[in-house]
Design a protein around this motif. Structure first.
Motif, PDB file in Angstrom:
ATOM      1  N   VAL A   1       0.865  -1.183   0.000  1.00 20.94           N
ATOM      2  CA  VAL A   1       0.000   0.000   0.000  1.00 20.94           C
ATOM      3  C   VAL A   1       0.900   1.232   0.000  1.00 20.94           C
ATOM      4  N   ALA A   2       0.684   2.116  -0.974  1.00 18.05           N
ATOM      5  CA  ALA A   2       1.510   3.314  -1.085  1.00 18.05           C
ATOM      6  C   ALA A   2       1.242   4.261   0.081  1.00 18.05           C
ATOM      7  N   PHE A   3       2.294   4.921   0.541  1.00 16.40           N
ATOM      8  CA  PHE A   3       2.153   5.949   1.563  1.00 16.40           C
ATOM      9  C   PHE A   3       3.098   7.106   1.257  1.00 16.40           C
ATOM     10  N   ALA A   4       2.714   8.285   1.697  1.00 15.89           N
ATOM     11  CA  ALA A   4       3.550   9.486   1.626  1.00 15.89           C
ATOM     12  C   ALA A   4       3.065  10.386   2.752  1.00 15.89           C
ATOM     13  N   GLN A   5       3.902  10.524   3.777  1.00 13.31           N
ATOM     14  CA  GLN A   5       3.469  11.251   4.966  1.00 13.31           C
ATOM     15  C   GLN A   5       4.678  11.755   5.740  1.00 13.31           C
ATOM     16  N   ASN A   6       4.447  12.765   6.561  1.00  9.98           N
ATOM     17  CA  ASN A   6       5.476  13.235   7.471  1.00  9.98           C
ATOM     18  C   ASN A   6       5.412  12.427   8.757  1.00  9.98           C
ATOM     19  N   TYR A   7       6.579  12.176   9.334  1.00 11.57           N
ATOM     20  CA  TYR A   7       6.691  11.416  10.574  1.00 11.57           C
ATOM     21  C   TYR A   7       7.610  12.159  11.528  1.00 11.57           C
ATOM     22  N   ARG A   8       7.253  12.124  12.804  1.00  9.90           N
ATOM     23  CA  ARG A   8       8.155  12.587  13.855  1.00  9.90           C
ATOM     24  C   ARG A   8       8.840  11.327  14.371  1.00  9.90           C
ATOM     25  N   ILE A   9      10.158  11.299  14.286  1.00 13.86           N
ATOM     26  CA  ILE A   9      10.955  10.134  14.656  1.00 13.86           C
ATOM     27  C   ILE A   9      11.811  10.495  15.871  1.00 13.86           C
ATOM     28  N   SER A  10      11.847   9.608  16.852  1.00 10.51           N
ATOM     29  CA  SER A  10      12.748   9.755  17.995  1.00 10.51           C
ATOM     30  C   SER A  10      13.633   8.521  18.048  1.00 10.51           C
ATOM     31  N   ARG A  11      14.903   8.749  18.233  1.00  5.61           N
ATOM     32  CA  ARG A  11      15.855   7.645  18.379  1.00  5.61           C
ATOM     33  C   ARG A  11      16.727   7.910  19.597  1.00  5.61           C
ATOM     34  N   ILE A  12      16.906   6.884  20.411  1.00  5.27           N
ATOM     35  CA  ILE A  12      17.791   6.966  21.571  1.00  5.27           C
ATOM     36  C   ILE A  12      19.049   6.176  21.234  1.00  5.27           C
ATOM     37  N   TRP A  13      20.182   6.871  21.256  1.00  7.59           N
ATOM     38  CA  TRP A  13      21.474   6.265  20.945  1.00  7.59           C
ATOM     39  C   TRP A  13      22.270   6.103  22.232  1.00  7.59           C
ATOM     40  N   LYS A  14      23.013   5.005  22.327  1.00  8.33           N
ATOM     41  CA  LYS A  14      23.898   4.785  23.471  1.00  8.33           C
ATOM     42  C   LYS A  14      25.300   4.496  22.951  1.00  8.33           C
ATOM     43  N   LEU A  15      26.279   5.098  23.603  1.00  8.94           N
ATOM     44  CA  LEU A  15      27.672   4.868  23.229  1.00  8.94           C
ATOM     45  C   LEU A  15      28.169   3.589  23.879  1.00  8.94           C
ATOM     46  N   HIS A  16      28.537   2.626  23.050  1.00 10.71           N
ATOM     47  CA  HIS A  16      29.105   1.355  23.501  1.00 10.71           C
ATOM     48  C   HIS A  16      30.599   1.370  23.181  1.00 10.71           C
ATOM     49  N   THR A  17      31.304   0.386  23.626  1.00  6.05           N
ATOM     50  CA  THR A  17      32.737   0.312  23.309  1.00  6.05           C
ATOM     51  C   THR A  17      32.972   0.164  21.812  1.00  6.05           C
ATOM     52  N   THR A  18      31.966  -0.342  21.091  1.00 11.12           N
ATOM     53  CA  THR A  18      32.083  -0.513  19.636  1.00 11.12           C
ATOM     54  C   THR A  18      31.525   0.678  18.854  1.00 11.12           C
ATOM     55  N   GLY A  19      31.031   1.691  19.567  1.00 13.18           N
ATOM     56  CA  GLY A  19      30.501   2.884  18.901  1.00 13.18           C
ATOM     57  C   GLY A  19      29.049   3.141  19.280  1.00 13.18           C
ATOM     58  N   TRP A  20      28.439   4.114  18.629  1.00 22.88           N
ATOM     59  CA  TRP A  20      27.049   4.484  18.900  1.00 22.88           C
ATOM     60  C   TRP A  20      26.087   3.478  18.297  1.00 22.88           C
ATOM     61  N   LYS A  21      25.049   3.094  19.089  1.00 23.55           N
ATOM     62  CA  LYS A  21      24.002   2.174  18.631  1.00 23.55           C
ATOM     63  C   LYS A  21      22.647   2.724  19.042  1.00 23.55           C
ATOM     64  N   VAL A  22      21.643   2.558  18.179  1.00 23.18           N
ATOM     65  CA  VAL A  22      20.280   2.924  18.523  1.00 23.18           C
ATOM     66  C   VAL A  22      19.712   1.829  19.420  1.00 23.18           C
ATOM     67  N   ILE A  23      19.210   2.237  20.609  1.00 26.17           N
ATOM     68  CA  ILE A  23      18.654   1.259  21.532  1.00 26.17           C
ATOM     69  C   ILE A  23      17.147   1.354  21.642  1.00 26.17           C
ATOM     70  N   ALA A  24      16.551   2.482  21.218  1.00 21.55           N
ATOM     71  CA  ALA A  24      15.100   2.646  21.247  1.00 21.55           C
ATOM     72  C   ALA A  24      14.705   3.680  20.207  1.00 21.55           C
ATOM     73  N   ALA A  25      13.490   3.513  19.661  1.00 22.05           N
ATOM     74  CA  ALA A  25      13.002   4.440  18.642  1.00 22.05           C
ATOM     75  C   ALA A  25      11.491   4.467  18.629  1.00 22.05           C
ATOM     76  N   THR A  26      10.950   5.585  18.170  1.00 22.36           N
ATOM     77  CA  THR A  26       9.507   5.706  17.947  1.00 22.36           C
ATOM     78  C   THR A  26       9.277   6.425  16.629  1.00 22.36           C
ATOM     79  N   ALA A  27       8.133   6.164  16.031  1.00 19.07           N
ATOM     80  CA  ALA A  27       7.719   6.862  14.815  1.00 19.07           C
ATOM     81  C   ALA A  27       6.249   7.234  14.977  1.00 19.07           C
ATOM     82  N   VAL A  28       5.941   8.501  14.734  1.00 19.79           N
ATOM     83  CA  VAL A  28       4.568   8.984  14.841  1.00 19.79           C
ATOM     84  C   VAL A  28       4.208   9.709  13.550  1.00 19.79           C
ATOM     85  N   ALA A  29       3.146   9.255  12.892  1.00 25.01           N
ATOM     86  CA  ALA A  29       2.679   9.941  11.685  1.00 25.01           C
ATOM     87  C   ALA A  29       2.016  11.236  12.093  1.00 25.01           C
TER      88      ALA A  29
END
Length: 97
Positions: free
Chosen positions: A68-96
């Motif tokens: 199903v085609a979509f085209a919309q704006n989204y508010r995205i939140s991402r929580i990044w944590k610094l690990h010994t191997t670098g930055w990783k996303v540990i949590a995220a949300t998406a709201v249309a």
């Protein structure tokens, strides 16, 4: 390429209110369910707290979800944590919006 920045045990809340635990369980990132034709970042804010960063974006996204085609704006939140191997996303949300 993006997989190296995502913690495999990520917690994700999508715009339908569904919570997914682990990258493999996220429908939005499964290439069989979702294809993105374009993602344009319209706004980005970053706040760093020691080894954690909160990144919020406003994104214009277009593509297909379950064919199903979509085209919309989204508010995205991402929580990044610094690990010994670098930055990783540990949590995220998406709201249309």
């Amino acid at each position: 390429m993006i997989l190296k920045y995502i913690n495999p045990e990520i917690v994700y809340l999508n715009d339908c209110g569904n919570v997914f635990y682990g990258f493999e369980n996220m429908h939005e990132n499964n290439r069989f369910f979702t294809t993105f034709e374009s993602i344009k970042v319209l706004e980005r804010n970053i706040k760093v707290f020691n080894n954690v960063a909160v990144v919020t974006t406003l994104e214009a996204r277009a593509g297909h979800y379950f064919d199903v085609a979509f085209a919309q704006n989204y508010r995205i939140s991402r929580i990044w944590k610094l690990h010994t191997t670098g930055w990783k996303v540990i949590a995220a949300t998406a709201v249309a919006i």
